[in-house]
Design a protein around this motif. Structure first.
Motif, PDB file in Angstrom:
ATOM      1  N   THR A 165      74.876  78.764  20.706  1.00 19.74           N
ATOM      2  CA  THR A 165      74.590  78.387  22.086  1.00 19.74           C
ATOM      3  C   THR A 165      73.080  78.418  22.316  1.00 19.74           C
ATOM      4  N   LYS A 166      72.534  77.327  22.805  1.00 18.48           N
ATOM      5  CA  LYS A 166      71.097  77.229  23.044  1.00 18.48           C
ATOM      6  C   LYS A 166      70.800  77.596  24.496  1.00 18.48           C
ATOM      7  N   LEU A 167      69.890  78.575  24.665  1.00 19.47           N
ATOM      8  CA  LEU A 167      69.609  79.111  25.992  1.00 19.47           C
ATOM      9  C   LEU A 167      68.157  78.887  26.415  1.00 19.47           C
ATOM     10  N   PRO A 168      67.909  78.900  27.731  1.00 17.80           N
ATOM     11  CA  PRO A 168      66.523  78.865  28.206  1.00 17.80           C
ATOM     12  C   PRO A 168      65.791  80.113  27.730  1.00 17.80           C
ATOM     13  N   SER A 169      64.497  80.012  27.501  1.00 17.73           N
ATOM     14  CA  SER A 169      63.733  81.140  26.970  1.00 17.73           C
ATOM     15  C   SER A 169      63.677  82.321  27.931  1.00 17.73           C
ATOM     16  N   SER A 170      63.934  82.086  29.208  1.00 12.89           N
ATOM     17  CA  SER A 170      63.855  83.153  30.210  1.00 12.89           C
ATOM     18  C   SER A 170      65.092  84.041  30.236  1.00 12.89           C
ATOM     19  N   LEU A 171      66.135  83.652  29.490  1.00  8.17           N
ATOM     20  CA  LEU A 171      67.397  84.389  29.513  1.00  8.17           C
ATOM     21  C   LEU A 171      67.744  84.936  28.140  1.00  8.17           C
ATOM     22  N   SER A 172      68.609  85.948  28.123  1.00  7.95           N
ATOM     23  CA  SER A 172      68.985  86.618  26.878  1.00  7.95           C
ATOM     24  C   SER A 172      70.441  86.341  26.511  1.00  7.95           C
ATOM     25  N   ARG A 173      70.705  86.322  25.226  1.00  5.60           N
ATOM     26  CA  ARG A 173      72.067  86.123  24.751  1.00  5.60           C
ATOM     27  C   ARG A 173      72.867  87.418  25.029  1.00  5.60           C
ATOM     28  N   PRO A 174      73.957  87.346  25.777  1.00  3.19           N
ATOM     29  CA  PRO A 174      74.755  88.541  26.071  1.00  3.19           C
ATOM     30  C   PRO A 174      75.238  89.221  24.802  1.00  3.19           C
ATOM     31  N   THR A 175      75.152  90.529  24.776  1.00  2.00           N
ATOM     32  CA  THR A 175      75.532  91.273  23.569  1.00  2.00           C
ATOM     33  C   THR A 175      77.006  91.118  23.241  1.00  2.00           C
ATOM     34  N   HIS A 176      77.851  90.951  24.261  1.00  2.66           N
ATOM     35  CA  HIS A 176      79.294  90.860  23.983  1.00  2.66           C
ATOM     36  C   HIS A 176      79.682  89.518  23.345  1.00  2.66           C
ATOM     37  N   TRP A 177      78.757  88.550  23.334  1.00  2.00           N
ATOM     38  CA  TRP A 177      79.056  87.294  22.644  1.00  2.00           C
ATOM     39  C   TRP A 177      79.194  87.505  21.140  1.00  2.00           C
ATOM     40  N   ASP A 178      78.598  88.546  20.630  1.00  2.00           N
ATOM     41  CA  ASP A 178      78.618  88.784  19.187  1.00  2.00           C
ATOM     42  C   ASP A 178      79.817  89.639  18.749  1.00  2.00           C
ATOM     43  N   ARG A 179      80.669  89.968  19.705  1.00  2.00           N
ATOM     44  CA  ARG A 179      81.799  90.850  19.357  1.00  2.00           C
ATOM     45  C   ARG A 179      83.084  90.048  19.211  1.00  2.00           C
TER      46      ARG A 179
END
Length: 287
Positions: free
Chosen positions: A273-287
């Protein structure tokens, strides 16, 4: 207090850092656990308990930290992982009430809990306005955006007792109109853009896998559990869109307009998933 937050008496040009939104991100270590006390919780799929506004959550510790922070989802509190105060918590705690917490000064509690949700609305507007000012295509509106940004910031600096009579709804309406005009200018730059007006649309469970939604108006759209796998959402206006359980794996959200961390936290995505640089990838996406 964040280093880039304006202190009383500083020049107005320092009020909001127009290139860094660090002060608009929650800093729980600088907050008195306000979201864990001031807000109402209703027992549901999001919260394991009922809790009245003004009553501390049972998981709030004496140091204002959450006792189950790393296990919120497994303990029945996924709603807490989605919530974002846009930095309002630390503003109220450290600036409005000058570091005086509601436990040591219980006489401040009721007023503090009333100020917090209003401040949260103002900080959300600051997030959107700061983004709007960074958009080159919105240059014709930059003067108005700066004035809106400064006025919103001024309201966040009011003394606590002034929040009682503050008409935040009217201010939100003024800012909303400005953000809509900003969106229209930016989305008009999408080449050969077809009319894709999904504002407020019911797209719950919609099958939008691989959809070309560049420049689409998805303001306030209900995208709950929608399949947006591999969708192109560049320059799409996503303000207020409901992404709960939406599948964003492989989707491209770079350059999307007015997306927030809370929206991402409510969705599902992956490393692609490609995100804007101002936002972070949610940690639960990796679970």
């Amino acid at each position: 207090m964040p280093d880039n937050a304006r202190r009383p008496g500083t020049d107005s040009t320092d009020r909001v850092d127009r290139t860094d939104r660090a002060a608009l991100r929650a800093d729980c270590a600088s907050c008195f656990g306000l979201c864990c006390v001031a807000l109402t919780l209703t027992r549901s799929a999001d919260f394991a308990i009922n809790k009245e506004a003004g009553k501390p959550c049972r998981n709030l510790q004496e140091d204002f930290r959450c006792g189950i922070h790393t296990d919120l989802r497994t303990q029945g509190f996924p709603g807490c992982t989605v919530y974002d105060c846009f930095g309002a918590g630390q503003k109220v705690s450290r600036e409005t009430f000058d570091g005086q917490d509601w436990r040591q000064a219980p006489q401040t509690a009721q007023q503090m809990f009333q100020v917090f949700p209003v401040m949260r609305q103002l900080h959300e507007l600051l997030w959107y306005l700061t983004e709007a000012l960074s958009l080159d295509a919105a240059h014709p509106l930059h003067g108005e955006i700066r004035r809106g940004l400064d006025e919103t910031d001024r309201l966040t600096r009011l003394p606590a007792d002034a929040f009682t009579d503050l008409d935040v709804a009217a201010h939100r309406d003024d800012v909303a109109g400005l953000l809509l005009r900003t969106s229209e200018l930016v989305r008009a730059t999408v080449p050969r853009r077809k009319k894709r007006d999904h504002r407020g649309a019911d797209l719950i469970g919609a099958r939008l896998k691989g959809a070309d939604l560049r420049g689409a108006d998805l303001r306030g759209a209900y995208l709950i559990a929608a399949d947006l796998t591999g969708a192109d959402l560049r320059l799409a206006d996503l303000i207020g869109a409901d992404f709960r359980d939406a599948q964003l794996s492989g989707a491209d959200l770079t350059g999307s307009l007015f997306l927030t961390q809370a929206q991402l936290n409510a969705a599902r995505g992956d490393a692609a998933t490609k995100l804007p640089s101002s936002l972070s990838r949610p940690t639960h996406w990796d679970r």
